[in-house]
Write a protein that holds these residues in place. Structure first.
Motif, PDB file in Angstrom:
ATOM      1  N   GLY A  67       9.283  62.500  -2.120  1.00 41.00           N
ATOM      2  CA  GLY A  67       8.661  63.804  -2.335  1.00 41.00           C
ATOM      3  C   GLY A  67       7.436  63.972  -1.452  1.00 41.00           C
ATOM      4  N   GLN A  68       6.559  62.971  -1.484  1.00 33.56           N
ATOM      5  CA  GLN A  68       5.301  63.050  -0.746  1.00 33.56           C
ATOM      6  C   GLN A  68       5.528  62.922   0.772  1.00 33.56           C
ATOM      7  N   VAL A  69       6.327  61.935   1.167  1.00 34.61           N
ATOM      8  CA  VAL A  69       6.524  61.678   2.597  1.00 34.61           C
ATOM      9  C   VAL A  69       7.273  62.827   3.281  1.00 34.61           C
ATOM     10  N   SER A  70       8.173  63.494   2.544  1.00 43.02           N
ATOM     11  CA  SER A  70       8.946  64.585   3.153  1.00 43.02           C
ATOM     12  C   SER A  70       8.017  65.657   3.706  1.00 43.02           C
ATOM     13  N   GLY A  71       6.994  66.019   2.918  1.00 40.85           N
ATOM     14  CA  GLY A  71       6.051  67.051   3.355  1.00 40.85           C
ATOM     15  C   GLY A  71       5.367  66.652   4.663  1.00 40.85           C
ATOM     16  N   GLU A  72       4.940  65.375   4.720  1.00 46.89           N
ATOM     17  CA  GLU A  72       4.250  64.896   5.927  1.00 46.89           C
ATOM     18  C   GLU A  72       5.202  64.912   7.131  1.00 46.89           C
ATOM     19  N   LEU A  73       6.453  64.510   6.903  1.00 51.46           N
ATOM     20  CA  LEU A  73       7.414  64.466   8.018  1.00 51.46           C
ATOM     21  C   LEU A  73       7.751  65.871   8.500  1.00 51.46           C
ATOM     22  N   VAL A  74       7.844  66.816   7.565  1.00 47.33           N
ATOM     23  CA  VAL A  74       8.145  68.192   7.964  1.00 47.33           C
ATOM     24  C   VAL A  74       7.003  68.729   8.834  1.00 47.33           C
ATOM     25  N   SER A  75       5.747  68.442   8.452  1.00 49.52           N
ATOM     26  CA  SER A  75       4.606  68.894   9.277  1.00 49.52           C
ATOM     27  C   SER A  75       4.715  68.320  10.690  1.00 49.52           C
ATOM     28  N   LYS A  76       5.083  67.054  10.779  1.00 47.91           N
ATOM     29  CA  LYS A  76       5.226  66.428  12.106  1.00 47.91           C
ATOM     30  C   LYS A  76       6.315  67.133  12.913  1.00 47.91           C
ATOM     31  N   MET A  77       7.439  67.437  12.240  1.00 51.49           N
ATOM     32  CA  MET A  77       8.545  68.074  12.973  1.00 51.49           C
ATOM     33  C   MET A  77       8.155  69.487  13.405  1.00 51.49           C
TER      34      MET A  77
END
Ligand code: SAM
Length: 281
Positions: A67-77
């Motif tokens: 849940g938490q990491v997905s948000g960070e990865l989406v920002s990177k993408m």
């Protein structure tokens, strides 16, 4: 292959379920060229990446932090990063993490591309010799006996081929419960250690395969896909489900044999099938 430019992207990459040579050349290239690889377990995936000389940075994305990491990865993408998602083995999202990341990426308008490849369920279905035109993937059954039996009970009337994942800890229990609830005569295929040294595909009736697995400890080792033939036809299956419901009610008042006889007379379900599903049978 990864294309660097302004747009970020998520690649969903299938990895081997046993034989490292099953990692496709295109998957190798995407993993090599991605900016970041999101893995279920970074230490586990390090062995695969090392084997192919891939030095891409990795980051853990598992059940507990997705849940938490997905948000960070989406920002990177969104900022242009190309990310490859892999799991410990097989196709991500199939009884593995990744669903939340893929959904979040799609909601953010990021391109998500599959790198198809190994999947234990499909590999097993491809060699099982069971009807493959329509099938149901059930993943893992519940670990606790009551919940597992209740899930199986709900599937008794299913006419499509059923596919389950199972671990060595519970394969005997699951086969035994299936034999009781689906009937010992139902056909099953047990696909073990696919693409590995001890690959074995056993087929037969549930009663027969359960016995063979109980009798041979080697057949209880490794990773399993259990495939069960669908119920014969809708009418028979519906009769059995109704028969079982009546049987369970009558059992509260009558001995199992007598309850099965009366339930069979009321519903037309086979007395033997009903009695076989009783806990005391
Ligand atoms: N994502 C994976 C896939 O695409 O197949 C499945 C991951 S799930 C956590 C792991 C389960 O898949 C195992 O417990 C087993 O039921 C099944 N499995 C994985 N590799 C297998 C193999 N080589 N042979 C048989 N079953 C396997």
């Amino acid at each position: 292959m990864a294309q660097h430019g302004t747009a970020g992207k998520l690649w969903v990459v299938a990895t081997p379920i046993g034989n490292l040579d099953d990692l496709s050349p295109r998957a190798q290239q995407v993993l090599r060229e991605a900016d970041l690889i999101a893995c279920e377990d970074t230490r586990h995936s390090a062995a695969l990446l090392k084997h192919f000389g891939i030095a891409t940075r990795t980051l853990a994305l598992h059940e507990h932090n997705e849940g938490q990491v997905s948000g960070e990865l989406v920002s990177k993408m969104v900022d242009g990063t190309q990310i490859a998602l892999i799991s410990d083995a097989g196709t991500p999202l199939i009884s593995d993490p990744g669903f939340r990341l893929v959904r979040a990426a799609r909601e953010a308008g990021i391109a998500v591309s599959p790198l198809p490849g190994p999947c234990a369920a499909i590999a097993a279905l491809s060699v099982a010799g069971l009807a493959s035109d329509r099938f149901v993937f059930e993943g893992f059954l519940p670990a606790k006996s009551a919940a597992r039996r209740s899930r199986l009970q709900a599937l008794c009337a299913e006419t499509r081929t059923l596919i389950f994942y199972e671990s060595s800890h519970r394969v005997v229990e699951s086969l035994t419960d299936m034999a009781q609830l689906f009937g010992a005569a139902r056909v099953v295929v047990l696909a073990r250690e696919l693409t590995k040294l001890f690959e074995t595909v056993l087929d037969g009736t549930l009663g027969d395969v359960a016995q063979r697995v109980v009798a041979d400890a080697n057949q209880q080792r490794g990773e399993f896909v259990l495939l069960v033939a669908g119920a014969d036809d809708d009418a028979d299956a519906a009769r059995l489900v109704e028969g079982r419901r009546v049987f369970e009610l009558l059992r509260r008042e009558l001995p199992p044999g007598r309850a099965a006889k009366v339930a069979s007379e009321i519903t037309g379900a086979s007395r033997k099938d009903l009695y076989r599903t009783s806990d005391e049978s």
